[in-house]
Design a protein around this motif. Structure first.
Motif, PDB file in Angstrom:
ATOM      1  N   THR A 108      34.247  44.493  31.558  1.00 41.10           N
ATOM      2  CA  THR A 108      33.262  44.656  32.629  1.00 41.10           C
ATOM      3  C   THR A 108      31.832  44.677  32.094  1.00 41.10           C
ATOM      4  O   THR A 108      30.886  44.738  32.870  1.00 41.10           O
TER       5      THR A 108
ATOM      6  N   ARG B 196      32.935  53.792  28.127  1.00 38.11           N
ATOM      7  CA  ARG B 196      33.787  52.658  28.496  1.00 38.11           C
ATOM      8  C   ARG B 196      35.081  52.724  27.699  1.00 38.11           C
ATOM      9  O   ARG B 196      35.079  53.002  26.510  1.00 38.11           O
TER      10      ARG B 196
ATOM     11  N   SER C 247      35.073  45.515  37.773  1.00 38.25           N
ATOM     12  CA  SER C 247      36.108  46.481  37.411  1.00 38.25           C
ATOM     13  C   SER C 247      37.317  46.437  38.335  1.00 38.25           C
ATOM     14  O   SER C 247      38.469  46.541  37.872  1.00 38.25           O
TER      15      SER C 247
ATOM     16  N   SER D  72      36.615  48.475  29.956  1.00 33.52           N
ATOM     17  CA  SER D  72      36.210  48.680  31.347  1.00 33.52           C
ATOM     18  C   SER D  72      35.436  49.968  31.532  1.00 33.52           C
ATOM     19  O   SER D  72      35.744  50.996  30.917  1.00 33.52           O
ATOM     20  N   SER D  73      34.444  49.884  32.425  1.00 35.87           N
ATOM     21  CA  SER D  73      33.729  51.086  32.868  1.00 35.87           C
ATOM     22  C   SER D  73      34.532  51.828  33.939  1.00 35.87           C
ATOM     23  O   SER D  73      34.253  52.993  34.214  1.00 35.87           O
ATOM     24  N   GLY D  74      35.513  51.167  34.540  1.00 35.86           N
ATOM     25  CA  GLY D  74      36.390  51.825  35.508  1.00 35.86           C
ATOM     26  C   GLY D  74      37.471  52.606  34.758  1.00 35.86           C
ATOM     27  O   GLY D  74      38.647  52.242  34.768  1.00 35.86           O
TER      28      GLY D  74
END
Length: 351
Positions: free
Chosen positions: A39, A261, A68, A91-93
């Protein structure tokens, strides 16, 4: 420095999922090509990839940039079908990444580098936090008077309280349905902040704008479309502020959420050895120096240093821990209830 060979914008390249862009790094004809789905914007993470490839021979990296939510959906589908997936996910999610690990979609890795990761940034030896990025407020330095710059969520509430507030319609935040990161920040706020209910009501009453992406929000602040943006990822905001004097960045002094992340090596990775080498690089002193240069490790407290004057939180720093507790954010009933509350109180013109 290895060459950045291609950067190609691709919208809806597959029927169900929207890949945002791709780039290939390394030699023209590599002996091995590792695929990273992430992401993180190519322009931001590209120099980190280049630095890693300087330590390798005849290795290339296909880097795919994703939103994400779509990255999570694709990775979950790959895992369920037993398909060979990417070699690495970033990922930041992070709540979504915890879910993937919980669903047995990851493989473990242990090394001297991973042994040094703090407990709150590693889970099951299958998920690792590699960055340090605060959730910040962004404001237009030219249009927001110095004495109105919000230093906290309470200050933002005060700006929105007057019936004829000039900030009405000119505050932006993430659309929590379009952005997995935006949902995570808002959900944690709902659990942490005494101001959350009032802030949500104020954003709705004053017709604040919800949109998908960090770049779009920051662009809107820079050009004066928005005066203030709330809960923006600080790494992108600070990178823009270095080049654009119109952008001011505040880490809220009531508390500042800090995201790391998450990196995962999918169970079906075909080049897991390269993925583990890249992970160890990211956790090394050299890799962390590259992440700091990319502003993906942001100094915010005594351990990492301090943000510049006017940007430091001066208050409580609250890291988002990689742990099963994040699965609460993905509980179907809780998620639907939270989104319904958002829709009821947030403006109907959310983008």
């Amino acid at each position: 420095m290895k060459a950045f060979l291609t950067a190609m914008m691709t919208m809806c390249v597959v029927p169900a999922f929207a890949q945002e862009a791709t780039a290939v790094f390394g030699p023209d004809d590599p002996k091995q090509l590792m695929t990273i789905r992430s992401t993180t914007d190519i322009a931001v993470f590209g120099p980190v990839v280049d630095a890693f490839l300087e330590t390798q021979t005849d290795i290339g990296i296909l880097y795919e940039q994703w939103g994400s939510n779509d990255l999570f959906a694709l990775s979950k589908a790959d895992c369920a079908a037993g398909r060979a997936s990417a070699d690495m996910l970033i990922s930041s999610g992070v709540h979504q990444m915890v879910q993937l690990v919980n669903d047995a979609c990851a493989q473990a890795h242990r090394s001297d580098a991973t042994a040094g990761v703090r407990d709150e940034l590693i889970w099951r030896d299958e998920l690792w936090g590699v960055t340090r990025e605060p959730a910040v407020m962004v404001y237009n330095r030219d249009l927001v008077p110095y004495d109105e710059v919000p230093q906290s969520r309470f200050d933002l509430l005060d700006l929105l309280r007057p019936d004829q507030s000039r900030y009405a319609g000119r505050v932006a935040t993430y659309d929590i349905e379009a952005s997995g990161l935006g949902f995570l920040f808002a959900f944690i706020d709902s659990q942490e902040a005494t101001t959350f209910g009032g802030l949500l009501e104020s954003l709705g009453r004053t017709h604040a704008i919800a949109t998908c992406c960090s770049a779009e929000i920051i662009d809107g602040v820079a050009n004066g479309q928005y005066l203030v943006a709330y809960n923006v990822l600080g790494s992108y905001a600070l990178a823009r502020a270095e080049k654009d004097t119109r952008i001011g960045v505040i880490a809220p002094n009531d508390y500042t959420l800090v995201l790391s992340r998450a990196v995962m090596i999918p169970r079906g990775a075909e080049n897991a050895g390269l993925a583990t080498a890249f992970l160890d690089f990211l956790l090394s002193d050299t890799g962390r120096a590259q992440l700091r240069e990319a502003l993906l490790i942001v100094p915010i407290d005594g351990e990492e240093g301090e943000l510049e004057a006017g940007q430091a939180s001066g208050g409580v720093v609250r890291p988002i821990t990689l742990a099963p507790g994040l699965l609460v954010a993905l509980d179907r009933q809780k998620r639907e209830s939270f989104i319904r509350r958002w829709r009821e109180t947030f403006p109907s013109n959310a983008q």
